[in-house]
Design an enzyme around this catalytic site. Structure first.
Site, PDB file in Angstrom:
ATOM      1  N   GLU A  60       0.818  -1.212   0.000  1.00 21.34           N
ATOM      2  CA  GLU A  60       0.000   0.000   0.000  1.00 21.34           C
ATOM      3  C   GLU A  60       0.853   1.265   0.000  1.00 21.34           C
ATOM      4  OE1 GLU A  60      -0.341  -2.649   1.843  1.00 21.34           O
ATOM      5  OE2 GLU A  60      -2.384  -3.404   1.612  1.00 21.34           O
ATOM      6  N   HIS A 129      -9.798  -4.422  10.339  1.00 23.73           N
ATOM      7  CA  HIS A 129     -10.377  -4.183   9.011  1.00 23.73           C
ATOM      8  C   HIS A 129     -11.627  -3.320   9.115  1.00 23.73           C
ATOM      9  CE1 HIS A 129      -7.731  -7.576   8.162  1.00 23.73           C
ATOM     10  NE2 HIS A 129      -7.820  -7.286   6.884  1.00 23.73           N
TER      11      HIS A 129
END
Lengths: 325, 337
Positions: A60, A129
């Protein structure tokens, strides 16, 4: 001709239109619609623009840096960071490269990158998450922050994000992907900094952010059955923020409930409440109420997750408090 | 040796050197706030590398950027004014020494986040590849950048996608705390050869003597050609000699103002801790000796070249000091485009 469309489909349409319009637009990211049933919709992008869809490794920070550098060198990449929680790996590139580049160069450099993620409580995400980024990002000057709640909005706002000369962070929400609305005709880019009044009402203003808009509309339907008419305001972008529309609504209703899925402390709801208290105090007939997530990591087990996540019931309770004074 | 090429390198290197001496002098007298980094000792690497880069190439550099920006043709007056935080600066005083940036000369953001530079350059390479104009992305960074994670991610992506990315690592630590102390670069890196890191990803990695502008020029030309041919990234480690003044944060002109008489022989090399620097490690004196060895009128030519460079830096300093400080009312300008 008007047609109903899902948020996911409208998102894909916006990408297709932007890529058709500008050959420098590319998508870096394999599954911007997550891993759920809508995932397959992105295949059309891949099929029509096979040279402009890039499947990155799990990196990322690396793809964020790549997108920022590419944007500075004249491209218009869309960098998908998947789940909002993964955005932390890209934080340096978003907050300390993209957002500062224009000022740091004395206005000589632009960074027209678009970041996208699906943030928030997606269901069974457990703490790692389920993070909500938009409030944290709002403390990063130099970023445009987009929080679309409907198919019509995500379509028009994505087009504007991709065309913008500034770094833009679009925070979608996994639970919005299947939501459908009637699309506007004709479809057009939606300017940033224009709030949308999603429902008119005289008694209270409910300002919703992202999925908070849908919760606010559901709450307003229930309240209407008992004669309470709530106005639902969707800012659509946090940066820039349409202060005028929010203040105008509060000036008519005299009451404000702000709904945000971010944890309460330093949430976007807190900033909007502070703004209205500072600039619209004379309109208020009751204290502002904030409906936000509990200040705790999001637990896994469903009843625990539900207990910390705001929904229509919490909004209705806050509206009753606001009406009581 | 191509003598004329040598003179061109020397002109660029002298420009960098005299500029940095001006910065160091101004810094010592408190003419600007904040910490800063000088390029002294690395001039040959920058001069060699920039001599082969093309207009369409896109470059990312670091906190130690002054020499790079000058080599690419930035106005020394605007560069110095930026370091002094003036409105007439390259970036209107908004970036300062760590962020000199000239987008019109092909620079992307100049980052003080050492590992970021590699990622930004990979992005520039991505954009160049998309445009297909033969341009390449160039990352100029120090050995410290490889202690962070983004370079690994960026190199992996660049290798997978065959991005035209030239990675030029200017290693200025090898003799500071590495090889000279029996390790490499033992204090801060577990790898005992930095080339092994890109090497593990299949990226060709070579080492070159950073004190030799001709060697750097050849290595960068070969690497750039490979990038332009679509064969993916190349890593070059240029070994530069650590300059004694390169203290963390606030450098000092430990070796004084460069005396080219030490190259012509008019000035004897002083005894003391810097004798080795003057005799062998200073890339400017080293190249000056090489061009002087051509004989003829080279001594006079060297004096004339230095005088011209010094005059240019003098004018730059006058411009920078005369440039106004920015208006506080404009402090938030350029937050958005």
């Amino acid at each position: 001709m008007t047609e109903r469309q899902s948020y996911a489909r409208a998102f894909v349409d916006a990408l297709l239109e932007a890529m058709e319009e500008d050959a420098s637009v590319s998508l870096i990211g394999s599954s911007p619609l997550g891993l759920g049933p809508q995932r397959g919709l992105t295949e059309e992008i891949r099929r029509r623009f096979p040279d402009r869809v890039f499947d990155p490794p799990t990196a990322e920070g690396g793809i964020a840096a790549l997108g920022v550098g590419a944007a500075m060198a004249g491209a218009r990449p869309i960098v998908d960071l998947l789940t909002g929680s993964f955005g932390f790996l890209a934080w340096m590139q978003v907050a300390n490269e993209a957002a500062v580049a224009h000022l740091m160069s004395g206005g000589r450099l632009t960074c027209p990158v678009t970041f996208h993620c699906l943030e928030g409580v997606r269901g069974a995400g457990a703490p790692q998450h389920s993070q909500t980024l938009h409030a944290m990002l709002w403390n990063v000057p130099g970023l445009e922050i987009v929080v679309p709640a409907t198919a019509a909005d995500v379509h028009g706002l994505m087009l504007t994000a991709i065309r913008s000369p500034n770094p833009t962070f679009v925070c979608g929400h996994a639970k919005l992907l299947g939501h459908e609305v009637v699309m506007p005709d004709p479809r057009a880019p939606i300017p940033f900094g224009r709030a949308d009044i999603k429902r008119r009402g005289r008694d209270v203003t409910i300002l919703g952010i992202s999925i908070g808009v849908l919760h606010a509309l559901a709450a307003a339907e229930d309240l209407a059955r008992e004669g309470i008419e709530a106005e639902v305001v969707d800012p659509r972008t946090l940066a820039p923020l349409d202060e005028a529309t929010i203040l105008e609504s509060v000036s008519r209703t005299g009451r404000l409930v702000v709904v945000d899925e971010a944890p309460l402390r330093a949430s976007a709801a807190s900033e909007i409440a502070a703004m209205v208290a500072e600039k619209g105090f004379r309109y208020l007939r009751a204290p502002i109420r904030r409906v936000a997530r509990a200040d705790a990591p999001v637990p896994f087990s469903p009843p625990l997750e539900a207990a910390v996540t705001p929904g229509p019931a919490e909004i209705i309770r806050a509206v009753r408090e606001a009406l009581a004074g | 040796m191509d003598a004329e090429q040598g003179w061109r390198f020397l002109e660029t290197m002298l420009l960098m050197r005299r500029f940095e001496e001006a910065v160091g002098t101004l810094g010592a007298r408190g003419a600007f706030p904040g910490h800063y980094h000088l390029y002294i000792g690395q001039e040959a690497t920058g001069a060699g590398a920039f001599s082969v880069l093309r207009e369409q190439d896109r470059i990312a550099t670091t906190h130690r950027n002054h020499g790079h920006v000058l080599a690419r043709g930035a106005d020394p007056g605007a560069a110095l004014a930026e370091i002094l935080g003036r409105e007439g600066g390259l970036n209107r005083g908004r970036g300062g020494t760590i962020h000199l940036c000239a987008p019109d000369l092909g620079f992307v953001s100049t980052s003080g986040i050492v590992g970021s530079v590699v990622g930004l350059a990979a992005g520039a390479a991505f954009a160049c590849k998309g445009r297909g104009d033969g341009g390449i992305g160039v990352a100029l960074f120090g050995d410290g950048a490889l202690e962070e994670g983004i370079p690994f991610e960026a190199m992996n992506i660049a290798a997978l996608w065959k991005l035209p990315l030239l990675l030029l690592c200017e290693n200025n630590s090898a003799d500071a705390w590495g090889m000279a102390k029996g390790g490499y670069p033992a204090l801060v890196h577990a790898a005992n050869d930095l080339r092994a890191i890109p090497g593990a990803l299949g990226i060709p990695a070579i080492r070159v003597e950073g004190i030799d502008p001709f060697a750097v020029c050849d290595a960068v030309a070969t690497a750039a050609a490979r990038c332009r041919a679509g064969e993916g990234p190349v890593f070059i480690e240029a070994m530069t000699r650590r300059w004694a003044g390169s203290a963390p944060l606030w450098p000092e002109l430990a070796t004084g103002i460069t005396d080219l008489g030490m190259a012509t022989g008019e000035t004897p090399i002083p005894e003391g801790p810097h004798a080795e620097w003057f005799a062998r490690n200073d890339p400017v004196l080293r190249l000056a000796r090489l061009v002087l060895a051509q004989g003829g009128d080279s001594a006079a030519r060297l004096r004339a070249l230095d005088a011209a460079v010094c005059a240019r830096i003098g004018a730059a300093e006058r411009f920078a000091l005369a440039s106004p400080l920015p208006d506080p009312a404009t402090a938030t300008d350029f937050t958005f485009a």
